[in-house]
Scaffold this active site. Structure first.
Site, short mmCIF file in Angstrom:
data_model
loop_
_atom_site.label_atom_id
_atom_site.label_comp_id
_atom_site.label_asym_id
_atom_site.label_seq_id
_atom_site.Cartn_x
_atom_site.Cartn_y
_atom_site.Cartn_z
N SER A 126 -18.17 4.84 5.65
CA SER A 126 -19.36 4.01 5.83
C SER A 126 -19.94 4.16 7.22
O SER A 126 -21.07 3.72 7.48
CB SER A 126 -19.00 2.54 5.57
OG SER A 126 -17.99 2.13 6.46
N HIS A 156 -6.20 7.31 12.45
CA HIS A 156 -5.82 5.90 12.32
C HIS A 156 -4.36 5.73 11.90
O HIS A 156 -3.98 4.66 11.43
CB HIS A 156 -6.76 5.18 11.34
CG HIS A 156 -8.15 4.98 11.89
ND1 HIS A 156 -9.23 4.62 11.11
CD2 HIS A 156 -8.63 5.09 13.16
CE1 HIS A 156 -10.32 4.52 11.87
NE2 HIS A 156 -9.98 4.82 13.11
N ASN A 199 -21.61 11.37 0.72
CA ASN A 199 -21.23 10.01 0.37
C ASN A 199 -21.75 9.75 -1.03
O ASN A 199 -22.57 10.50 -1.57
CB ASN A 199 -21.84 9.03 1.39
CG ASN A 199 -21.11 7.70 1.44
OD1 ASN A 199 -20.84 7.08 0.42
ND2 ASN A 199 -20.78 7.24 2.64
N ARG A 211 0.84 -1.21 0.00
CA ARG A 211 0.00 0.00 0.00
C ARG A 211 0.87 1.26 0.00
O ARG A 211 0.53 2.28 -0.61
CB ARG A 211 -0.96 -0.03 1.18
CG ARG A 211 -2.05 -1.09 0.95
CD ARG A 211 -2.95 -1.28 2.12
NE ARG A 211 -3.73 -0.09 2.42
CZ ARG A 211 -4.34 0.11 3.59
NH1 ARG A 211 -4.24 -0.80 4.55
NH2 ARG A 211 -5.02 1.20 3.81
N GLY A 246 -17.34 10.40 2.77
CA GLY A 246 -16.75 9.17 2.21
C GLY A 246 -16.41 8.12 3.25
O GLY A 246 -15.41 7.43 3.10
C1 BJW Z 1 -17.53 7.32 -1.66
C2 BJW Z 1 -16.97 7.23 -2.92
C3 BJW Z 1 -16.84 8.41 -3.65
C4 BJW Z 1 -16.99 5.27 -2.07
N1 BJW Z 1 -17.27 9.57 -3.14
N2 BJW Z 1 -17.95 8.47 -1.16
C5 BJW Z 1 -18.27 0.44 19.78
C6 BJW Z 1 -19.26 -0.35 19.23
C7 BJW Z 1 -18.92 -1.43 18.44
C8 BJW Z 1 -17.60 -1.74 18.19
C9 BJW Z 1 -16.61 -0.97 18.75
C10 BJW Z 1 -16.95 0.11 19.51
N3 BJW Z 1 -15.79 0.69 19.91
C11 BJW Z 1 -14.75 0.03 19.41
C12 BJW Z 1 -15.20 -1.01 18.69
C13 BJW Z 1 -14.33 -1.97 17.99
C14 BJW Z 1 -13.79 -1.48 16.67
C15 BJW Z 1 -14.98 -1.27 15.73
O1 BJW Z 1 -15.43 -0.19 15.47
N4 BJW Z 1 -15.47 -2.34 15.15
C16 BJW Z 1 -16.56 -2.24 14.19
C17 BJW Z 1 -16.14 -2.90 12.90
C18 BJW Z 1 -17.82 -2.76 14.80
N5 BJW Z 1 -13.01 -0.25 16.76
C19 BJW Z 1 -11.74 -0.26 17.16
O2 BJW Z 1 -11.20 -1.29 17.52
C20 BJW Z 1 -11.01 1.06 17.18
N6 BJW Z 1 -10.41 1.28 18.44
C21 BJW Z 1 -11.12 1.64 19.53
O3 BJW Z 1 -12.32 1.81 19.51
O4 BJW Z 1 -10.34 1.86 20.64
C22 BJW Z 1 -10.98 1.92 21.90
C23 BJW Z 1 -10.80 0.58 22.49
C24 BJW Z 1 -9.51 0.11 22.68
C25 BJW Z 1 -9.33 -1.12 23.27
C26 BJW Z 1 -10.43 -1.87 23.63
C27 BJW Z 1 -11.72 -1.39 23.41
C28 BJW Z 1 -11.89 -0.15 22.84
C29 BJW Z 1 -9.86 1.07 16.18
C30 BJW Z 1 -10.34 1.01 14.78
C31 BJW Z 1 -9.15 0.95 13.83
C32 BJW Z 1 -9.61 0.86 12.39
N7 BJW Z 1 -8.49 0.62 11.56
C33 BJW Z 1 -8.70 0.55 10.11
C34 BJW Z 1 -7.38 0.09 9.49
C35 BJW Z 1 -6.35 1.23 9.58
C36 BJW Z 1 -5.11 0.94 8.84
C37 BJW Z 1 -5.31 0.59 7.39
O5 BJW Z 1 -5.76 1.44 6.59
O6 BJW Z 1 -4.98 -0.53 7.04
O7 BJW Z 1 -9.09 1.82 9.60
S1 BJW Z 1 -10.06 -0.51 9.60
C38 BJW Z 1 -10.56 0.50 8.25
O8 BJW Z 1 -11.91 0.98 8.47
C39 BJW Z 1 -9.65 1.72 8.27
C40 BJW Z 1 -10.62 2.82 8.01
O9 BJW Z 1 -10.08 4.05 8.46
C41 BJW Z 1 -11.84 2.38 8.74
C42 BJW Z 1 -13.11 3.07 8.28
O10 BJW Z 1 -13.42 2.76 6.97
P1 BJW Z 1 -14.02 3.87 5.99
O11 BJW Z 1 -13.05 4.92 5.78
O12 BJW Z 1 -15.35 4.26 6.48
O13 BJW Z 1 -14.13 3.05 4.62
P2 BJW Z 1 -15.29 2.09 4.10
O14 BJW Z 1 -14.71 1.27 3.01
O15 BJW Z 1 -15.95 1.37 5.21
O16 BJW Z 1 -16.38 3.08 3.50
C43 BJW Z 1 -16.11 3.84 2.34
C44 BJW Z 1 -17.29 4.75 2.06
O17 BJW Z 1 -16.96 5.60 1.00
C45 BJW Z 1 -18.58 4.03 1.69
O18 BJW Z 1 -19.64 4.50 2.52
C46 BJW Z 1 -18.81 4.42 0.23
O19 BJW Z 1 -20.19 4.58 -0.12
C47 BJW Z 1 -18.09 5.72 0.14
N8 BJW Z 1 -17.60 6.05 -1.20
N9 BJW Z 1 -16.68 5.93 -3.23
C48 BJW Z 1 -17.87 9.57 -1.94
N10 BJW Z 1 -16.31 8.42 -4.94
#
Ligand code: BJW
Length: 244
Positions: A182, A113, A207, A61, A180
């Site tokens: 989800s 992140h 979005n 990446r 942008g």
């Molecule tokens: C367009 C488009 C165009 C397309 N124009 N739009 C509370 C409730 C439930 C769960 C949890 C909670 N708290 C914590 C959790 C656990 C977990 C979590 O959320 N899990 C869920 C999956 C349920 N969260 C964590 O673990 C986080 N830490 C945390 O909460 O710490 C506190 C804690 C610590 C210890 C114990 C307990 C709590 C950390 C999360 C880390 C996420 N990391 C990643 C990888 C980063 C590195 C990498 O890039 O490899 O981050 S995962 C991945 O998802 C990445 C992204 O930043 C993240 C979000 O994704 P994003 O950006 O939204 O992308 P997509 O693909 O999902 O969506 C794209 C969107 O674009 C779509 O909607 C399209 O429609 C749109 N789109 N083309 C406009 N042209």
């Protein structure tokens, strides 16, 4: 009489804003999580099990980010212009680990992140710029330790960066734009509900199509970020601020 201060703006961006620059999102059809298992490459356990595999995933990446074809698009550029020209405070909080906002000129930015072009040493905690490949054999340039470098990114179960600063800015903002993303990954996914509870900010989702959490926002603007974001920035800079 003095004019009212313009509302502070907090912007949250996600992978969708970089899609028109050629970078995959995570959860769209064919996205990153359909190519690899997130448990393997984006968790501390996955890294402990197979650090070479995780390094290879982030090396690829990082190399993609260096491809001359991958450049900031009009959405990144418009947000940089907003920061430069808006008379109030603008803070950009990005979930993205690419550097396209920074390359477009945004300076008030929190990459919550982490950053793909940095590495962190688990032995001495130093964070360093890093543009080459990394492997379990790489030595830390700061402490000389081997095997302790990891991507400077936030994996599932780890605490995102600068959360105190982010919540302070959210508590003070009058306009929140979520672009942008989800809205599936917390804590970023919870920002809009946090703001609804406080009741001071107008919230807008931008979005391609309405996200599952679209109903949590006051407004929605739908279409490619490269079109919607410059149009909204033009509107804000003309003084036509949503909700105000
Ligand atoms: C367009 C488009 C165009 C397309 N124009 N739009 C509370 C409730 C439930 C769960 C949890 C909670 N708290 C914590 C959790 C656990 C977990 C979590 O959320 N899990 C869920 C999956 C349920 N969260 C964590 O673990 C986080 N830490 C945390 O909460 O710490 C506190 C804690 C610590 C210890 C114990 C307990 C709590 C950390 C999360 C880390 C996420 N990391 C990643 C990888 C980063 C590195 C990498 O890039 O490899 O981050 S995962 C991945 O998802 C990445 C992204 O930043 C993240 C979000 O994704 P994003 O950006 O939204 O992308 P997509 O693909 O999902 O969506 C794209 C969107 O674009 C779509 O909607 C399209 O429609 C749109 N789109 N083309 C406009 N042209």
């Amino acid at each position: 009489m003095t004019a009212a201060a313009p509302p502070s703006i907090v912007i949250l961006t996600g992978a969708g804003i970089s899609r028109e620059s050629g970078l995959d999102t995570f959860r769209c059809a064919g996205g990153i999580w359909s190519q690899v298992r997130l448990e393997d490459v984006a968790t501390p356990d996955g890294f402990r099990r197979d650090p070479a595999r995780v390094h290879a995933f982030y090396n690829a990446r990082r190399a993609q980010l260096a491809d001359p074809a991958v450049q900031p698009n009009p959405a990144h550029q418009a947000l940089a212009r907003l920061e430069q020209e808006y008379p109030g405070e603008v803070l950009l909080v990005t979930q993205n680990i690419d550097d396209l906002h920074q390359r477009a000129g945004s300076q008030a930015i929190i990459p919550m992140h982490g950053e793909l072009r940095k590495i962190r040493c688990d032995a001495c905690a130093t964070v360093l710029p890093w543009d080459q490949d990394c492997s379990p054999q790489s030595l830390c340039p700061a402490c000389g330790n081997g095997g302790s470098l990891r991507p400077h990114v936030v994996w599932f179960g780890e605490m995102p960066l600068e959360m105190d600063r982010i919540y302070a800015a959210l508590d003070d903002c009058g306009l929140f734009l979520s672009i942008g993303t989800s809205g599936t990954v917390y804590p970023a996914a919870g920002f809009v509900s946090h703001l609804s509870d406080i009741g001071l900010a107008h919230t807008v989702e931008l979005n391609l199509t309405p996200s599952d959490g679209a109903g949590l926002f006051d407004d929605g603007l739908y279409g490619p970020a490269g079109e919607q974001v410059p149009a909204l920035v033009d509107r804000i800079l003309r003084g036509d601020i949503p909700g105000w």
